[in-house]
Structure formats: C-alpha cells, structure tokens
Design an enzyme around this catalytic site. Structure first.
Site, PDB file in Angstrom:
ATOM      1  N   GLY A  46       0.807  -1.290  -0.173  1.00  0.00           N
ATOM      2  CA  GLY A  46      -0.003  -0.101   0.141  1.00  0.00           C
ATOM      3  C   GLY A  46       0.888   1.290  -0.087  1.00  0.00           C
ATOM      4  O   GLY A  46       1.995   1.263   0.438  1.00  0.00           O
ATOM      5  N   GLN A  51       3.089   9.906   0.967  1.00  0.00           N
ATOM      6  CA  GLN A  51       4.270   9.288   0.842  1.00  0.00           C
ATOM      7  C   GLN A  51       5.015   9.423  -0.248  1.00  0.00           C
ATOM      8  O   GLN A  51       6.143   9.207  -0.273  1.00  0.00           O
ATOM      9  CB  GLN A  51       4.180   7.771   1.020  1.00  0.00           C
ATOM     10  CG  GLN A  51       3.413   7.527   2.538  1.00  0.00           C
ATOM     11  CD  GLN A  51       3.375   5.907   2.605  1.00  0.00           C
ATOM     12  OE1 GLN A  51       2.280   5.285   2.108  1.00  0.00           O
ATOM     13  NE2 GLN A  51       4.642   5.355   2.930  1.00  0.00           N
ATOM     14  N   CYS A  88       5.715   0.144   7.822  1.00  0.00           N
ATOM     15  CA  CYS A  88       5.650   1.365   6.931  1.00  0.00           C
ATOM     16  C   CYS A  88       6.622   1.717   6.085  1.00  0.00           C
ATOM     17  O   CYS A  88       7.898   1.675   6.558  1.00  0.00           O
ATOM     18  CB  CYS A  88       5.199   2.277   7.783  1.00  0.00           C
ATOM     19  SG  CYS A  88       4.911   4.058   6.828  1.00  0.00           S
ATOM     20  N   LEU A  89       6.450   1.745   4.609  1.00  0.00           N
ATOM     21  CA  LEU A  89       7.615   2.110   3.821  1.00  0.00           C
ATOM     22  C   LEU A  89       8.223   3.477   3.967  1.00  0.00           C
ATOM     23  O   LEU A  89       9.448   3.570   3.679  1.00  0.00           O
ATOM     24  CB  LEU A  89       6.859   2.225   2.180  1.00  0.00           C
ATOM     25  CG  LEU A  89       6.409   1.011   1.636  1.00  0.00           C
ATOM     26  CD1 LEU A  89       5.893   1.148   0.380  1.00  0.00           C
ATOM     27  CD2 LEU A  89       7.165  -0.249   1.716  1.00  0.00           C
ATOM     28  N   HIS A 130      -4.170   1.767   7.625  1.00  0.00           N
ATOM     29  CA  HIS A 130      -2.955   2.263   7.797  1.00  0.00           C
ATOM     30  C   HIS A 130      -2.692   3.520   6.685  1.00  0.00           C
ATOM     31  O   HIS A 130      -2.291   4.561   6.832  1.00  0.00           O
ATOM     32  CB  HIS A 130      -1.760   1.256   7.367  1.00  0.00           C
ATOM     33  CG  HIS A 130      -0.319   1.690   7.475  1.00  0.00           C
ATOM     34  ND1 HIS A 130       0.648   1.077   8.563  1.00  0.00           N
ATOM     35  CD2 HIS A 130       0.353   2.434   6.406  1.00  0.00           C
ATOM     36  CE1 HIS A 130       1.553   2.061   8.044  1.00  0.00           C
ATOM     37  NE2 HIS A 130       1.548   2.593   7.087  1.00  0.00           N
ATOM     38  N   GLU A 131      -3.274   3.212   5.558  1.00  0.00           N
ATOM     39  CA  GLU A 131      -3.172   4.249   4.429  1.00  0.00           C
ATOM     40  C   GLU A 131      -4.041   5.439   4.696  1.00  0.00           C
ATOM     41  O   GLU A 131      -3.635   6.630   4.425  1.00  0.00           O
ATOM     42  CB  GLU A 131      -3.465   3.748   3.180  1.00  0.00           C
ATOM     43  CG  GLU A 131      -2.619   2.409   2.715  1.00  0.00           C
ATOM     44  CD  GLU A 131      -1.211   2.688   2.995  1.00  0.00           C
ATOM     45  OE1 GLU A 131      -0.520   3.665   2.814  1.00  0.00           O
ATOM     46  OE2 GLU A 131      -0.498   1.508   3.054  1.00  0.00           O
ATOM     47  N   HIS A 134      -2.143   7.805   6.924  1.00  0.00           N
ATOM     48  CA  HIS A 134      -1.195   8.830   6.169  1.00  0.00           C
ATOM     49  C   HIS A 134      -2.050   9.740   5.481  1.00  0.00           C
ATOM     50  O   HIS A 134      -1.355  11.090   5.533  1.00  0.00           O
ATOM     51  CB  HIS A 134      -0.699   8.086   5.096  1.00  0.00           C
ATOM     52  CG  HIS A 134       0.412   6.978   5.332  1.00  0.00           C
ATOM     53  ND1 HIS A 134       1.450   7.613   5.868  1.00  0.00           N
ATOM     54  CD2 HIS A 134       0.783   5.594   5.281  1.00  0.00           C
ATOM     55  CE1 HIS A 134       2.578   6.685   6.142  1.00  0.00           C
ATOM     56  NE2 HIS A 134       2.045   5.506   5.666  1.00  0.00           N
TER      57      HIS A 134
END
Ligand code: NI
Length: 179
Positions: A46, A51, A88-89, A130-131, A134
């Site tokens: 995701g 991001q 998380c990226l 999670h997204e 963000h």
C-alpha cells in the site's frame, strides 16, 4: 527514471492532513499510475499519496488481488480488535505490533469517480486503516504506547533515514531481518 520517490519519516509532508480530491482529472490519474512503481519497487502492499509528496486523499494498494486505487476514503463502521506486526514504507525496516479494529466498512471513490463500498477484514482492513492514517498525517508511530514510541523515535533518530541512500536503507532492513 521514476517521477516520484518515497518520503521518509521526518519529512513534513507526512504530518500534513491531505486535501480532499475534488476533481479526478488526468493529472490525478497520472499521480496514481506513477505511485504503483514506487510501491512495487519498495516493495510494499500500500502507498498513500503523501508518501510521494502529494498531499491528496488517495492511496493505491495491491495485497495480492491486483492493483487498486481509493480516493477520499472514509471508514464508516469498524468492529473488533486485531493485533498485527505493522510496518510502513516511510519507516523502512522497522515494525511494531499494533492493535486496530479487525473489520471495517470503508467507502470512497474509484479512479473513475464511482462510489465504492468495501467490507474488509484482517490484513485488508489493516492496510486501508494504515493508508487512511497517512492521509490524516498520522504515522504508525503514533499508534504505539508512550514507552515503545520513545524507543522507536530514538532508533529512527539514530538511523536518520533522510540522509541515507536507498542502498543503505535496504541494508538496514536486511540487518534487522524485518519485512
Ligand atoms: Ni505507511
């Protein structure tokens, strides 16, 4: 060369509340398309627009059932609790056990502007939540208890992702043996 690159913890765009998408135009479609290679390359399941430095309420995902895009997503109902090792990226190589609702009902728009309504459970529900965080400028660190967050922030300061090269970040992820 990729048009967008990943933003890491410490980048102010990750703390901003992203703006509602009011017009799904060609420019937005292009942003969404360009986000996929960044996500697959990471690799991740995701990726939210902030991001890659775009403060709009949109995220892309692919948890194995093919690529998806959600615009102006909103959780309208949630149920239960589920603890999962979440990463998380934008905080590469680190992960923590985080408890969130297990099931959610999510509404939003697809890339054609059609209303979508999704019932999601476990990993899928986790990914959307999670997204969505963000888009509200919330990183998973804010979902940790005070003590764990303090330790996490110390590790993050020591690692200093902002000044690292992609290779260095990959090596740290490797050394920590985390996803
Ligand atoms: Ni993330």
């Amino acid at each position: 060369m990729a048009r967008y690159s990943l933003r890491y913890v410490g980048d102010p765009v990750l703390r901003e509340k992203a703006k509602d998408v009011t017009d799904i135009d060609g420019k937005l479609v292009k942003v969404a398309r360009d986000m996929f290679p960044v996500m697959y390359d990471a690799p991740g399941i995701g990726l939210a627009a902030p991001q890659v430095g775009v403060s709009k309420r949109m995220f892309v995902y692919d948890f194995g059932d093919g690529p998806g895009i959600l615009i102006n997503p909103e959780v309208v109902e949630s149920e239960g609790e589920w603890t999962y090792e979440e990463g998380c990226l934008s905080v590469p190589g680190l992960s923590w056990e985080i408890t969130r609702p297990k099931q959610i009902h999510l509404v939003g728009l697809d890339i054609d502007g059609n209303e979508v309504s999704i019932e999601a459970d476990e990993l899928e529900a986790r990914l959307y939540q999670h997204e969505l965080d963000h888009l509200d400028g919330v990183l998973l660190l804010e979902r940790l208890d005070d003590e764990t967050r303090k330790e996490a922030m110390k590790t993050i300061r020591e690692l200093d992702f902002q000044s690292m090269s992609k290779r260095q970040r990959a090596k740290i992820a490797d050394d920590l043996s985390l996803p």
